[in-house]
Motif scaffolding. Structure first.
Motif, PDB file in Angstrom:
ATOM      1  N   GLY A 152      43.182  41.964  55.935  1.00 57.73           N
ATOM      2  CA  GLY A 152      42.895  40.576  55.899  1.00 57.73           C
ATOM      3  C   GLY A 152      42.822  40.142  54.400  1.00 57.73           C
ATOM      4  O   GLY A 152      42.411  38.771  54.408  1.00 57.73           O
ATOM      5  N   THR A 153      43.106  40.871  53.190  1.00 54.58           N
ATOM      6  CA  THR A 153      42.464  40.381  52.242  1.00 54.58           C
ATOM      7  C   THR A 153      43.954  39.472  51.803  1.00 54.58           C
ATOM      8  O   THR A 153      44.908  39.720  51.951  1.00 54.58           O
ATOM      9  N   VAL A 154      43.666  38.398  50.891  1.00 52.84           N
ATOM     10  CA  VAL A 154      44.689  37.701  50.411  1.00 52.84           C
ATOM     11  C   VAL A 154      44.502  37.854  48.948  1.00 52.84           C
ATOM     12  O   VAL A 154      43.475  37.523  48.085  1.00 52.84           O
ATOM     13  N   ASP A 192      41.947  36.357  43.366  1.00 52.49           N
ATOM     14  CA  ASP A 192      42.874  35.859  42.744  1.00 52.49           C
ATOM     15  C   ASP A 192      43.285  36.455  41.364  1.00 52.49           C
ATOM     16  O   ASP A 192      42.218  36.658  40.792  1.00 52.49           O
ATOM     17  N   VAL A 193      44.398  36.458  41.006  1.00 55.20           N
ATOM     18  CA  VAL A 193      44.873  37.252  39.850  1.00 55.20           C
ATOM     19  C   VAL A 193      45.773  36.110  39.057  1.00 55.20           C
ATOM     20  O   VAL A 193      46.822  35.811  39.398  1.00 55.20           O
ATOM     21  N   PHE A 194      45.150  35.964  37.664  1.00 55.78           N
ATOM     22  CA  PHE A 194      45.958  35.284  36.762  1.00 55.78           C
ATOM     23  C   PHE A 194      46.969  36.315  36.076  1.00 55.78           C
ATOM     24  O   PHE A 194      46.861  37.070  35.574  1.00 55.78           O
ATOM     25  N   SER A 250      39.308  36.868  39.720  1.00 53.54           N
ATOM     26  CA  SER A 250      39.029  38.370  39.724  1.00 53.54           C
ATOM     27  C   SER A 250      39.725  39.072  38.713  1.00 53.54           C
ATOM     28  O   SER A 250      38.917  40.104  38.385  1.00 53.54           O
ATOM     29  N   LEU A 251      40.853  38.672  38.287  1.00 48.74           N
ATOM     30  CA  LEU A 251      41.729  39.532  37.361  1.00 48.74           C
ATOM     31  C   LEU A 251      42.721  38.978  36.450  1.00 48.74           C
ATOM     32  O   LEU A 251      43.234  37.845  37.170  1.00 48.74           O
ATOM     33  N   THR A 252      42.868  39.223  35.363  1.00 47.35           N
ATOM     34  CA  THR A 252      43.854  38.993  34.800  1.00 47.35           C
ATOM     35  C   THR A 252      45.053  39.914  34.379  1.00 47.35           C
ATOM     36  O   THR A 252      44.633  41.106  34.028  1.00 47.35           O
TER      37      THR A 252
END
Length: 181
Positions: free
Chosen positions: A6-8, A107-109, A151-153
């Motif tokens: 269920g992770t997005v 959320d990943v940039f 969360s992360l780049t």
């Protein structure tokens, strides 16, 4: 890979930064590892579900709201959902977390300079935006806010897609993230 059902995974950045390519590669890796996945892509959904929306501020918000609601439905079914959308403003990125639940969103940039995105412009969108044939184009005459809370780049200008996928995988496993320079 350590990943909750269920992770997005929400990939965001400028047009041409490599979000779709990264989403495809990440999806392939997750499927190989036995995860049930679904990809939601901005270009694809703007041809269907969101075909009635333009690029004004209110339309951009509605675009992201609808996609977040769809991603939430997949999340509730236990599907790993990989979303690739420009998501230019911090308020929109917060809206995604509010709808889906911040504990379910990674959320990943997808970072890439505007100059490099313009060089990669296979669709000719930047050229049209620079010639004023397209208005409200993110990075040209519409703002892209540098993310503060994410969360992360991954930097697709300085690392390959394979290394970007590995960076996400390492992050998901709670281990060290690769250097991006």
């Amino acid at each position: 890979m350590k990943l909750k059902k269920g992770t997005v995974i929400w990939l965001f950045g400028l047009s041409g930064a490599g979000k779709t390519t990264l989403a495809e590669a990440l999806n392939e890796k997750l499927v190989q590892e036995g995860f049930l996945t679904k990809r939601l892509d901005g270009d694809v959904l703007r041809k269907g579900l969101n075909s009635d929306l333009g690029f004004e501020e209110s339309d951009r918000k509605e675009n992201i709201r609808r996609v977040a609601e769809v991603a939430k439905l997949f999340s509730e079914m236990g599907v790993i959902t990989i979303c690739s959308f420009i998501t230019p403003k911090e308020t929109l990125r917060s809206l995604v977390k509010d709808i889906i639940g911040s504990d379910k969103v990674i959320d990943v940039f997808v970072d890439c300079s505007l100059e490099e995105c313009i060089k990669r412009d296979v669709k000719g969108l930047y050229k049209k935006a620079l010639n004023k044939e397209i208005l409200n184009f993110t990075g040209i005459d519409a703002v892209f806010e540098t993310p503060v809370h994410h969360s992360l780049t991954v930097n697709t200008e300085n690392q390959t897609i394979e290394k970007s996928v590995l960076s996400i995988e390492l992050f998901l496993n709670g281990t060290t993230v690769l250097e991006t320079k």
